[in-house]
Design an enzyme around this catalytic site. Sequence first.
Site, PDB file in Angstrom:
ATOM      1  N   HIS A  54      90.692-110.631 -20.784  1.00 25.65           N
ATOM      2  CA  HIS A  54      90.509-110.492 -19.348  1.00 25.65           C
ATOM      3  C   HIS A  54      91.049-109.115 -18.975  1.00 25.65           C
ATOM      4  O   HIS A  54      92.224-108.816 -19.197  1.00 25.65           O
ATOM      5  CB  HIS A  54      91.253-111.588 -18.588  1.00 25.65           C
ATOM      6  CG  HIS A  54      90.638-112.947 -18.775  1.00 25.65           C
ATOM      7  ND1 HIS A  54      91.368-114.118 -18.835  1.00 25.65           N
ATOM      8  CD2 HIS A  54      89.338-113.316 -18.927  1.00 25.65           C
ATOM      9  CE1 HIS A  54      90.552-115.146 -19.008  1.00 25.65           C
ATOM     10  NE2 HIS A  54      89.312-114.680 -19.059  1.00 25.65           N
ATOM     11  N   GLU A  56      94.444-108.529 -17.318  1.00 28.06           N
ATOM     12  CA  GLU A  56      95.646-109.076 -17.965  1.00 28.06           C
ATOM     13  C   GLU A  56      96.040-108.097 -19.064  1.00 28.06           C
ATOM     14  O   GLU A  56      95.484-108.128 -20.164  1.00 28.06           O
ATOM     15  CB  GLU A  56      95.363-110.489 -18.486  1.00 28.06           C
ATOM     16  CG  GLU A  56      95.011-111.450 -17.340  1.00 28.06           C
ATOM     17  CD  GLU A  56      94.512-112.806 -17.811  1.00 28.06           C
ATOM     18  OE1 GLU A  56      94.630-113.113 -19.019  1.00 28.06           O
ATOM     19  OE2 GLU A  56      94.000-113.557 -16.970  1.00 28.06           O
ATOM     20  N   HIS A  99      97.001-113.150 -23.078  1.00 28.01           N
ATOM     21  CA  HIS A  99      96.595-113.247 -21.683  1.00 28.01           C
ATOM     22  C   HIS A  99      97.816-113.064 -20.785  1.00 28.01           C
ATOM     23  O   HIS A  99      98.915-112.772 -21.266  1.00 28.01           O
ATOM     24  CB  HIS A  99      95.932-114.598 -21.418  1.00 28.01           C
ATOM     25  CG  HIS A  99      94.582-114.748 -22.071  1.00 28.01           C
ATOM     26  ND1 HIS A  99      93.413-114.751 -21.341  1.00 28.01           N
ATOM     27  CD2 HIS A  99      94.224-114.875 -23.362  1.00 28.01           C
ATOM     28  CE1 HIS A  99      92.377-114.882 -22.178  1.00 28.01           C
ATOM     29  NE2 HIS A  99      92.848-114.961 -23.412  1.00 28.01           N
ATOM     30  N   GLU A 157     100.164-116.635 -23.391  1.00 27.81           N
ATOM     31  CA  GLU A 157     100.303-116.168 -22.010  1.00 27.81           C
ATOM     32  C   GLU A 157     101.655-115.483 -21.896  1.00 27.81           C
ATOM     33  O   GLU A 157     102.692-116.082 -22.169  1.00 27.81           O
ATOM     34  CB  GLU A 157     100.211-117.355 -21.045  1.00 27.81           C
ATOM     35  CG  GLU A 157      98.891-118.116 -21.107  1.00 27.81           C
ATOM     36  CD  GLU A 157      97.811-117.473 -20.254  1.00 27.81           C
ATOM     37  OE1 GLU A 157      98.155-116.579 -19.450  1.00 27.81           O
ATOM     38  OE2 GLU A 157      96.639-117.871 -20.376  1.00 27.81           O
TER      39      GLU A 157
END
Length: 640
Positions: free
Chosen positions: A225, A228, A368, A461
Amino acid sequence: NGENIWNHRNHLASELTLPKCVDIMMNYCDDMSYIHTMFPNILGHRTREEAELGPEYLLLSVVHNLLNGECTPDIRMLGCSVLVPRCEKEKVLKPCRSTCEAVRKSCRHAFEGIEMAWPYFLDCDRFFVSDQEGCYDPLEGLREDQASIDNTPEEPHTVIQFSYQSNTQMNSILKKTAAQCPEIATTYSIGRSVEGKDLLVIEFSNNPGVHELLEPEMKYIGNMHGNEVLGRQLLIYLTQYLCSEYLLGNQRIQSLINTTRIHILPSMNPDGYELAAAEVQGTNDPENEEAQNYYSWTLGRGNAQNIDLNRNFPDLTAVAYGRRRHRHFRSDHIPIPDAYWFDKVAPETYAVMKWIRSIPFVLSANFHGGELVVSYPYDLSKHPLEEKMFSPTPDEQVFKQIARTYADAHATMSGNNSERCGSFGSIGQDGIINGAKWYSFAGGMQDFNYLHTNCLEVTVELGCDKFPAEEELYTGWQDNKEALLTFMESVHRGIKGIVKDADGNGIKGARISVRGIRHDITTAENGDYWRMLTAGIHILTASAPGYTRAMKKIHLPARMQKAGRVDFVLQKAVVEPDIEEDYNIPSMGTYERFDPYNQFERYSIREQNQNREERQEKPWWWSYFSRAHGSAPTWLLRID
């Protein structure tokens, strides 16, 4: 008498026309180790004025800015040695080819990073000569100056600049790193983005570019993404760290690289990053923090087609759920349904799919932002009406071990007091979560890795802020450095081996099955395999069409840090009908079918050509030369 006078005048005229040594009067070349030059120069410029008006001299005047200070003054001085060559005793001396080749080797990546061709007038074979022909080192004065600055030896250490980089700067860093460590690193492109940007990978191995027998392969992917960005930065820093520490003799890094083939793709979505970075800069208003947070959560997430790449992979999880009651069905190497190709497939997705099909990856993580947790497959809920349902793979215990490897080595991720962002509700306190239990979605990359290949991938993440401030990058690196290294080392857990026939030849595509886990892995080109497993007793079976099965019982100790070696020898046999059925499940298609109708090629090439036409035809730096005297320097344009 008259004849003598005529001869004397003729002699004087010839003396006036003979080239002579003259002072160097060109500002960007006034720091050379010599003070005299001669015209015409090596390029044929007849006067100083003609040389100063040429695009070659213009390039030397702006090269520091173009390359962000990299490789200067080396490039400038090398160019000056051609534009204003050394003159002694009314004779031109040519610069040394060895100096040119050394500069080209260390600086070519910088030109490639801005998509500029290596300047023609720095052609080492054409304008430079060997030591035997009598040359001089044009960087001699530079080296003397550098040596006199400080003769005190410094303690060797790794230097990393903790700042954001443009796509061009990122690629330049990757190529520079590979050039600094050519024995252990190389770069390669797996494809291009919608807007034509290289998806550049850097590889680390003691034999880069080659798959070595029994050496496991792992990958890191960042910036899927585009907004990110911390993962992208961490992977750039990691490449610099691996190269530098290997050269400095760090035994841990040397052992890792000497036994592992590591592939790092810092940015899977360079187009999205460009958009996100521009928006964040445009909203960098301390009084408007709310707007900045909004933009960092939305703009640039998708690619240039506004496709979310982590929803764009084939939904093989639904296929696995639909066929899980089939007697012979396994959740591995599921073919891509033909119907997938008739939807819009992003070029970035296509490139990554081809990449992971071409290399026998064992382990992977993609990075991410927006939470602080490691998520693992499945990402799609096993019940269509439940969006937060625990949906484990057959390798649930292995995935939990892999996820904990990163979370536990992270500075704060697995702590009970760790900050949780709360964007999708509770995610627990141990820093890991099953993807579908967190929130369900189809078309994710980690599910595709698991169901289509041997590779076990998790999603990391990295924190609540998707586009953290530049001053937070150092802290991000310190929080994640140990986790990044420990995760790579964990690829050596479980078992590995070779499946051979009775003649000692490796068997490609043989299956390794583990009793109680309905997910097989297959052997690579030369019959080698790797199977990540948890500690305990396991019963393994090796099989291949046309061979008898072989079975072994093994025990993996809990503290075993290296993969156990388990080889198999299969004997030739007549294929039985029920065994054949194991390998061919009705209506599944074949694994080898990849874009069988050329659907991707049909629309993607057309769209990419259209995008290239819509974009500026010349690279950004072309404006420097658009008003140059004479013809434009098209020799600076790269021809792909």
